[in-house]
Design a protein around this motif. Structure first.
Motif, PDB file in Angstrom:
ATOM      1  N   SER A 123       0.819  -1.218   0.000  1.00  9.53           N
ATOM      2  CA  SER A 123       0.000   0.000   0.000  1.00  9.53           C
ATOM      3  C   SER A 123       0.852   1.267   0.000  1.00  9.53           C
ATOM      4  O   SER A 123       0.349   2.360  -0.190  1.00  9.53           O
ATOM      5  N   ILE A 182      -8.446  -0.587  -3.558  1.00 11.95           N
ATOM      6  CA  ILE A 182      -9.092   0.586  -4.150  1.00 11.95           C
ATOM      7  C   ILE A 182      -8.244   1.832  -3.928  1.00 11.95           C
ATOM      8  O   ILE A 182      -8.050   2.647  -4.845  1.00 11.95           O
ATOM      9  N   ASP A 183      -7.722   1.984  -2.707  1.00 18.11           N
ATOM     10  CA  ASP A 183      -6.896   3.149  -2.392  1.00 18.11           C
ATOM     11  C   ASP A 183      -5.634   3.162  -3.245  1.00 18.11           C
ATOM     12  O   ASP A 183      -5.237   4.209  -3.783  1.00 18.11           O
ATOM     13  N   PHE A 185      -5.187   1.586  -6.136  1.00 12.82           N
ATOM     14  CA  PHE A 185      -5.587   1.721  -7.536  1.00 12.82           C
ATOM     15  C   PHE A 185      -5.847   3.181  -7.894  1.00 12.82           C
ATOM     16  O   PHE A 185      -5.471   3.655  -8.971  1.00 12.82           O
ATOM     17  N   ARG A 186      -6.482   3.898  -6.989  1.00 12.57           N
ATOM     18  CA  ARG A 186      -6.811   5.316  -7.238  1.00 12.57           C
ATOM     19  C   ARG A 186      -5.560   6.189  -7.328  1.00 12.57           C
ATOM     20  O   ARG A 186      -5.571   7.240  -7.979  1.00 12.57           O
ATOM     21  N   LYS A 187      -4.487   5.757  -6.665  1.00 10.74           N
ATOM     22  CA  LYS A 187      -3.262   6.557  -6.663  1.00 10.74           C
ATOM     23  C   LYS A 187      -2.422   6.349  -7.919  1.00 10.74           C
ATOM     24  O   LYS A 187      -1.479   7.099  -8.159  1.00 10.74           O
ATOM     25  N   GLN A 188      -2.743   5.298  -8.699  1.00 10.29           N
ATOM     26  CA  GLN A 188      -1.939   4.980  -9.873  1.00 10.29           C
ATOM     27  C   GLN A 188      -2.427   5.733 -11.104  1.00 10.29           C
ATOM     28  O   GLN A 188      -3.586   6.147 -11.194  1.00 10.29           O
ATOM     29  N   ASN A 189      -1.528   5.877 -12.064  1.00 11.26           N
ATOM     30  CA  ASN A 189      -1.861   6.559 -13.320  1.00 11.26           C
ATOM     31  C   ASN A 189      -1.406   5.726 -14.506  1.00 11.26           C
ATOM     32  O   ASN A 189      -0.514   4.894 -14.401  1.00 11.26           O
ATOM     33  N   LYS A 193      -2.449   1.466 -13.689  1.00 13.89           N
ATOM     34  CA  LYS A 193      -3.806   1.016 -13.371  1.00 13.89           C
ATOM     35  C   LYS A 193      -4.112  -0.314 -14.050  1.00 13.89           C
ATOM     36  O   LYS A 193      -4.893  -1.118 -13.546  1.00 13.89           O
TER      37      LYS A 193
END
Length: 239
Positions: A123, A182-183, A185-189, A193
């Motif tokens: 994480s 989810i946390d 995944f949201r931080k990736q670009n 992703k």
């Protein structure tokens, strides 16, 4: 110099503790469920402590209680433990280089790499400047192990006097995995992703083919195989 070292240790401990908090809440409940189950099988809190220190295998410990109760042989117990916890081989392979930097801590960091500890480790990819990353990962493993031991003892002692229904509490760990994923995944670009999407697709394919009880290890192997085959595609953006 000594003051700076002490401050770094405190910062590292605090960072590790904060990261381990989600696991603490889950382990205290699940560990308690294990302690109660072990007590009902005829083993007191001393065995709860011993098993949680030496085995420390989560779901494997629950199965161990059933095997002990049924008088299973050592060979059967060993084979079942290997099958149930074989997924940890995949986890360990992905952290060999990081954990080797821990020196004498390395064996314990591998031993303590449970599903939940692995989730916490993945994480975060960076740490504050005053935090030692290697020691932080070690302390996360240590804290998580302590939480499980405490939960086991609480459950064993509570089982003697308090009737507790833990039906459905195991879902708390599933919820933890989902939230962490989810946390992250949201931080990736960009292509990063896609790594998460590949994992989901592989899991769904294996779930359909192997069923809910046997899909995890094949899903991990398939995901690793797909990502390894696509290494050149992801190398520029995925660490």
């Amino acid at each position: 110099m000594d003051k700076n070292i002490n401050e770094n240790i405190k910062a590292t401990l605090l960072f590790a503790f904060k990261k381990s908090l989600p696991v603490m809440f889950g382990y205290l409940f699940l560990g308690s469920a294990f302690g109660i189950m072990l007590y009902e099988a005829g083993y007191n809190w001393v065995w709860a402590v011993f098993t949680s220190i030496v085995v420390y295998a989560g779901s494997g410990q629950f199965v161990l209680v059933s095997l002990l109760s049924s008088g299973a042989s050592i060979a059967t117990t060993a084979m079942m433990s290997l099958f149930i916890n074989s997924r940890h081989i995949i986890y360990g392979l992905s952290y060999i280089e990081k954990f080797k930097k821990g020196g004498w801590r390395y064996p314990f960091m591998i031993f303590g790499l449970t599903d939940e500890t692995y989730s916490i480790n993945t994480s975060f990819t960076t740490v504050p400047d005053n935090v030692n990353e290697v020691k932080a990962r070690y302390f996360i493993s240590l804290f998580d192990h302590i939480y499980w031991i405490i939960g086991s003892v609480i459950g064993s002692l509570a089982g003697q006097t308090i009737p507790i229904d833990f039906t459905g509490i195991d879902f708390s760990m599933t919820a933890l995995f989902v939230v962490i994923f989810i946390d992250l995944f949201r931080k990736q670009n960009g292509r990063k992703k896609l790594v998460g999407i590949i994992g989901i697709v592989c899991a769904l394919i294996c779930l359909i083919i192997f069923g809910a009880d046997k899909f995890l290890l094949p899903a991990l192997i398939l995901t690793v195989a797909v990502l390894s085959g696509s290494k050149n595609y992801f190398s520029k953006e995925v660490v």
